[in-house]
Scaffold this motif. Structure first.
Motif, PDB file in Angstrom:
ATOM      1  N   THR A  64       1.610 -24.559   3.100  1.00  0.00           N
ATOM      2  CA  THR A  64       2.955 -24.003   3.184  1.00  0.00           C
ATOM      3  C   THR A  64       3.525 -23.909   1.773  1.00  0.00           C
ATOM      4  O   THR A  64       3.327 -24.799   0.952  1.00  0.00           O
ATOM      5  CB  THR A  64       3.893 -24.871   4.051  1.00  0.00           C
ATOM      6  OG1 THR A  64       3.995 -26.187   3.479  1.00  0.00           O
ATOM      7  CG2 THR A  64       3.374 -24.983   5.476  1.00  0.00           C
ATOM      8  N   ASP A 114       5.988 -20.907  -0.960  1.00  0.00           N
ATOM      9  CA  ASP A 114       6.409 -19.546  -1.269  1.00  0.00           C
ATOM     10  C   ASP A 114       5.268 -18.685  -1.809  1.00  0.00           C
ATOM     11  O   ASP A 114       5.276 -17.467  -1.672  1.00  0.00           O
ATOM     12  CB  ASP A 114       7.557 -19.602  -2.292  1.00  0.00           C
ATOM     13  CG  ASP A 114       8.113 -18.231  -2.602  1.00  0.00           C
ATOM     14  OD1 ASP A 114       8.666 -17.599  -1.683  1.00  0.00           O
ATOM     15  OD2 ASP A 114       7.964 -17.779  -3.756  1.00  0.00           O
ATOM     16  N   ASN A 163       3.717 -16.139   0.795  1.00  0.00           N
ATOM     17  CA  ASN A 163       4.501 -14.930   1.043  1.00  0.00           C
ATOM     18  C   ASN A 163       4.448 -13.993  -0.156  1.00  0.00           C
ATOM     19  O   ASN A 163       4.337 -12.769  -0.011  1.00  0.00           O
ATOM     20  CB  ASN A 163       5.958 -15.297   1.341  1.00  0.00           C
ATOM     21  CG  ASN A 163       6.109 -16.006   2.672  1.00  0.00           C
ATOM     22  OD1 ASN A 163       5.363 -15.753   3.608  1.00  0.00           O
ATOM     23  ND2 ASN A 163       7.066 -16.921   2.752  1.00  0.00           N
ATOM     24  N   THR A 164       4.521 -14.576  -1.345  1.00  0.00           N
ATOM     25  CA  THR A 164       4.498 -13.758  -2.563  1.00  0.00           C
ATOM     26  C   THR A 164       3.173 -13.034  -2.711  1.00  0.00           C
ATOM     27  O   THR A 164       3.133 -11.834  -3.038  1.00  0.00           O
ATOM     28  CB  THR A 164       4.749 -14.649  -3.799  1.00  0.00           C
ATOM     29  OG1 THR A 164       6.008 -15.313  -3.652  1.00  0.00           O
ATOM     30  CG2 THR A 164       4.767 -13.815  -5.072  1.00  0.00           C
ATOM     31  N   ALA A 172       1.085 -12.162  -0.361  1.00  0.00           N
ATOM     32  CA  ALA A 172       1.008 -11.111   0.661  1.00  0.00           C
ATOM     33  C   ALA A 172       1.778  -9.872   0.221  1.00  0.00           C
ATOM     34  O   ALA A 172       1.319  -8.731   0.426  1.00  0.00           O
ATOM     35  CB  ALA A 172       1.563 -11.637   1.978  1.00  0.00           C
ATOM     36  N   ARG A 173       2.928 -10.064  -0.401  1.00  0.00           N
ATOM     37  CA  ARG A 173       3.736  -8.923  -0.839  1.00  0.00           C
ATOM     38  C   ARG A 173       3.126  -8.229  -2.054  1.00  0.00           C
ATOM     39  O   ARG A 173       3.230  -7.010  -2.204  1.00  0.00           O
ATOM     40  CB  ARG A 173       5.159  -9.396  -1.128  1.00  0.00           C
ATOM     41  CG  ARG A 173       5.908  -9.708   0.161  1.00  0.00           C
ATOM     42  CD  ARG A 173       7.196 -10.435  -0.047  1.00  0.00           C
ATOM     43  NE  ARG A 173       7.786 -10.792   1.258  1.00  0.00           N
ATOM     44  CZ  ARG A 173       8.790 -11.615   1.420  1.00  0.00           C
ATOM     45  NH1 ARG A 173       9.338 -12.210   0.364  1.00  0.00           N
ATOM     46  NH2 ARG A 173       9.271 -11.871   2.626  1.00  0.00           N
ATOM     47  N   LYS A 186      12.911 -11.704  -3.087  1.00  0.00           N
ATOM     48  CA  LYS A 186      12.822 -12.526  -4.296  1.00  0.00           C
ATOM     49  C   LYS A 186      13.901 -12.085  -5.291  1.00  0.00           C
ATOM     50  O   LYS A 186      14.223 -10.903  -5.405  1.00  0.00           O
ATOM     51  CB  LYS A 186      11.437 -12.391  -4.949  1.00  0.00           C
ATOM     52  CG  LYS A 186      10.279 -12.645  -4.013  1.00  0.00           C
ATOM     53  CD  LYS A 186      10.212 -14.082  -3.561  1.00  0.00           C
ATOM     54  CE  LYS A 186       9.066 -14.302  -2.586  1.00  0.00           C
ATOM     55  NZ  LYS A 186       9.059 -15.668  -2.057  1.00  0.00           N
TER      56      LYS A 186
END
Length: 364
Positions: free
Chosen positions: A302, A304, A307-308, A310-311, A352
């Motif tokens: 887990t 950030d 997510n970063t 993936a983007r 972000k």
């Protein structure tokens, strides 16, 4: 001399076989001593019994045999039986190993007989041998051995399903309590997967996906990556930070996967009429790693950084490139002179506040 990741992985997969057989052979030797007591022969066969010899010889032979089974299992049998079901795989392979062991026990019985080889011409010897192999003591030993074989087979299949590293982490309780780690993540996604699925049909598409992930797995092993998750046509690969940046491992893995699909391009074209391609995003950061779940346990990350990453991967289409790497990863690598680096500019990722400079790479 450093052991390359592929060999290291195979060694780590083979060693538990020898260890399991060693532990169970020690248990057997001690149980045998308790049952025979002060006897210096086996009642069922009349062969000599020496505990001081057996406590060394039996575990040694069992460890060697277990390791041989591990080599056969990991390097050969596991590939030959890959297409059959979990239960059939265990039963078929266990039967083969059991037959091998019975053959070896017959050889051992013959070679440990008094006055061998002259005695084998005696009819009484063969009757004694028949009595031994139909005696409850032998059948008990055979059942014990069969249970070890089944256990090692079960271990193999569960380990292969979960991942060797994941299973060992559960056993060792490495992530029983959450820990913080610095990791690199690569999010890898097949290009035009929806169009391909519609063209091939869902069943054929799934078969292609199986082959696609299989072909990509080789380079992941070669470059010491850990496959964290499969999500549809997406693969998430992770490294500990120091391992991922050393010798540009994470980047070499990406280009290794590209090369793997290129090498199989003729096979894909003949079978599916196309060659799958992929794009990837790479980023690094701190994650919390730990066990989670009650009905189904998993070790998850887990943070950030996921997510970063993936983007970042999602922006590949915007720049018409196959790979985007964050500035935080680039600054930790030593890419020249093997790679050409191009900045695509700074981006404010969705959700972000800070900007990331992203780079694409080309192998020179």
């Amino acid at each position: 001399m450093m052991i390359i990741p592929k060999y290291k992985r195979n060694i780590n997969r083979i060693l538990p076989f020898g260890l399991i057989w060693l532990v169970f052979s020690l248990i057997y030797t001690i149980l045998e001593r308790g049952l025979l007591g002060d006897l210096n022969f086996y009642p069922s066969s009349g062969n000599q019994y020496v505990f001081s010899r057996n406590i060394i010889a039996i575990p040694l032979l069992a460890t060697i045999f277990g390791t041989i089974i591990g080599v056969l299992e990991i390097l050969y049998f596991n590939k030959w039986f890959i297409r059959i079901s979990f239960t059939k795989k265990i039963l078929y392979k266990s039967s083969i190993y059991l037959l091998i062991i019975i053959f070896l026990l017959i050889i051992i019985f013959l070679t440990t007989a008094n006055e061998f080889p002259a005695v084998i011409s005696s009819e009484g010897f063969w009757l004694l041998m028949l009595d031994f192999f139909t005696d409850y003591s032998f059948l008990g030993i055979l059942t014990y051995i069969a249970s070890i074989i089944l256990m090692t087979q079960f271990y193999t299949e569960v380990s292969e399903s979960m991942g060797t590293g994941l299973l060992s982490n559960f056993f060792l309780g490495k992530y029983n309590k959450p820990v913080e780690e610095d990791r690199i993540f690569m999010f890898l996604d097949m290009k035009s997967s929806t169009t391909i699925a519609e063209k091939l049909g869902h069943v054929v598409y799934f078969e292609m996906l199986q082959q696609y992930f299989s072909d990509l797995s080789g380079p992941v092993i070669d470059y010491a990556g850990e496959i964290y998750q499969y999500a549809g046509d997406e693969m998430i690969i992770s490294w500990r930070l120091e391992k991922g940046v050393k010798d540009n491992t994470c980047i070499r893995c990406f280009f290794g996967m590209k090369e793997s699909l290129l090498d199989k391009s003729i096979v894909y074209k003949e079978k599916y009429g196309l060659v799958p391609q992929f794009k990837a995003g790479i980023h690094c950061g701190k994650v919390t790693t730990g066990e989670i779940g009650v009905l189904k346990k998993e070790i998850i990350f887990t943070g950030d950084v996921l997510n970063t990453t993936a983007r970042i991967e999602g922006l590949c289409n915007n720049y018409d490139v196959d790979i985007l790497v964050s500035d935080s990863v680039i600054e930790k690598l030593n890419l020249s002179p093997n790679y050409k680096i191009e900045s695509v500019g700074k981006n404010t990722l969705r959700g972000k506040d800070i900007q990331f400079e992203l780079f694409t790479l080309y192998h020179i």
